[in-house]
Design a protein around this motif. Sequence first.
Motif, PDB file in Angstrom:
ATOM      1  N   TYR A 203       5.587   7.494  -4.570  1.00 12.73           N
ATOM      2  CA  TYR A 203       5.124   7.133  -5.909  1.00 12.73           C
ATOM      3  C   TYR A 203       6.217   6.462  -6.720  1.00 12.73           C
ATOM      4  O   TYR A 203       5.949   5.553  -7.519  1.00 12.73           O
TER       5      TYR A 203
ATOM      6  N   ALA B 157      -4.496  10.930  -3.093  1.00 12.13           N
ATOM      7  CA  ALA B 157      -4.885  10.436  -4.409  1.00 12.13           C
ATOM      8  C   ALA B 157      -6.396  10.279  -4.497  1.00 12.13           C
ATOM      9  O   ALA B 157      -7.016  10.605  -5.513  1.00 12.13           O
ATOM     10  N   HIS B 158      -7.021   9.768  -3.417  1.00  7.39           N
ATOM     11  CA  HIS B 158      -8.472   9.598  -3.393  1.00  7.39           C
ATOM     12  C   HIS B 158      -9.168  10.946  -3.456  1.00  7.39           C
ATOM     13  O   HIS B 158     -10.153  11.136  -4.197  1.00  7.39           O
TER      14      HIS B 158
ATOM     15  N   ARG C 188      -5.654  -5.300  -6.546  1.00  6.38           N
ATOM     16  CA  ARG C 188      -5.283  -3.918  -6.844  1.00  6.38           C
ATOM     17  C   ARG C 188      -4.695  -3.868  -8.254  1.00  6.38           C
ATOM     18  O   ARG C 188      -4.212  -4.872  -8.779  1.00  6.38           O
TER      19      ARG C 188
ATOM     20  N   GLU D  33      -0.434   6.288   4.016  1.00  5.59           N
ATOM     21  CA  GLU D  33      -1.810   6.747   4.198  1.00  5.59           C
ATOM     22  C   GLU D  33      -2.019   8.158   3.681  1.00  5.59           C
ATOM     23  O   GLU D  33      -3.046   8.452   3.049  1.00  5.59           O
TER      24      GLU D  33
ATOM     25  N   GLU E  60       0.816  -1.191   0.000  1.00  6.72           N
ATOM     26  CA  GLU E  60       0.000   0.000   0.000  1.00  6.72           C
ATOM     27  C   GLU E  60       0.868   1.267   0.000  1.00  6.72           C
ATOM     28  O   GLU E  60       1.968   1.304   0.558  1.00  6.72           O
ATOM     29  N   LEU E  61       0.311   2.304  -0.609  1.00  5.70           N
ATOM     30  CA  LEU E  61       0.934   3.618  -0.507  1.00  5.70           C
ATOM     31  C   LEU E  61       0.757   4.131   0.915  1.00  5.70           C
ATOM     32  O   LEU E  61      -0.189   3.751   1.609  1.00  5.70           O
TER      33      LEU E  61
ATOM     34  N   HIS F 295       6.127   2.902  -5.528  1.00 10.05           N
ATOM     35  CA  HIS F 295       4.932   2.189  -5.978  1.00 10.05           C
ATOM     36  C   HIS F 295       4.967   1.940  -7.489  1.00 10.05           C
ATOM     37  O   HIS F 295       4.778   0.805  -7.951  1.00 10.05           O
TER      38      HIS F 295
ATOM     39  N   THR G  99      -2.443  -1.194 -11.194  1.00 10.90           N
ATOM     40  CA  THR G  99      -1.721   0.032 -11.512  1.00 10.90           C
ATOM     41  C   THR G  99      -1.683   0.154 -13.026  1.00 10.90           C
ATOM     42  O   THR G  99      -1.334  -0.797 -13.720  1.00 10.90           O
TER      43      THR G  99
ATOM     44  N   SER H 156      -2.185   7.915  -0.213  1.00  5.72           N
ATOM     45  CA  SER H 156      -3.401   7.277  -0.729  1.00  5.72           C
ATOM     46  C   SER H 156      -4.619   8.160  -0.467  1.00  5.72           C
ATOM     47  O   SER H 156      -5.527   8.246  -1.308  1.00  5.72           O
TER      48      SER H 156
END
Length: 284
Positions: free
Chosen positions: A183, A96-97, A259, A90, A87-88, A186, A261, A93
């Motif tokens: 990033y 991004a959301h 998930r 918190e 996971e990225l 990821h 990408t 993420s």
Amino acid sequence: MQIPTFPPSLLPALQHVMRPIVRLMLRKGVTYNCFADLLKQIFVDVAESEFRLDDKSPTDSRISLLTGVHRKDVRRLRSRAGGEANELPENVSFGAHLVSVWMNNAPFCAKPGKPLPLARLASAGGEGSFDGLVAKVSKDIRARVVLDEWLRLGIVRIDDQDRVHLETMAFIPQRGFDEMAAYFRHNLHDHACAAVHNLTETAEPFFERSVHYDSLSTASVEQLREAVRAEGMQVLIAFNQLAADLENKDIPPPEARQRITIGLYFYTEPNPPAVSKPKTPGSS
């Protein structure tokens, strides 16, 4: 003496792939000794988790044989292995959301991909304000905290009418190294996973394609850069909207969640002219 069994083309490929990583390490003060110990840990972790026989945890001796890491080091490294989270972080993420909601959901956008400037305060813009945007995603985080951080990172700006403008089409911090490194971690990891899968697995390959030319002028490269920035971003926005729609109506059980990408990148550098070799008699 152990005879290598890997394909002869693999080491030159790895050497080429590692050059920009080493460049990053040298620029940021990461020495060979520091990275070598980290690399030992990765060899041990991957051998332990992905190269099991009959789903049994491998012995120190087997890991040493697979990796070439001394058994004493294997024992030491296994005792501190903590695995790796996919996971990225918190804060990344969440960011991004939040950008995705701003980009794709009314009343925060004119249409998907066209974010609106938002009144900073709910007292001025109601649910369509920046306060309303943050509240839609999380009731636990104050909008002012997000705004101050995003101003620092260059993600938003505030105009003279106290409206908040989104300065990027995705959560791509302009000034925060930790956020950009998240990033980097990821995206490069997932791109490498797709490429390694295509080299080593017989299952359906992941999509991984590129276009490359080596004799373009600077002006042509700039034209391509702008085309990728504009049109490539629109492609990613469309994929983002499709993924968001699918996620809203397709809710699998927790054990079946996957998930994804999807990436797009552009790179250019000077291409030195090839050194012409003198012709020998009889050559053409």
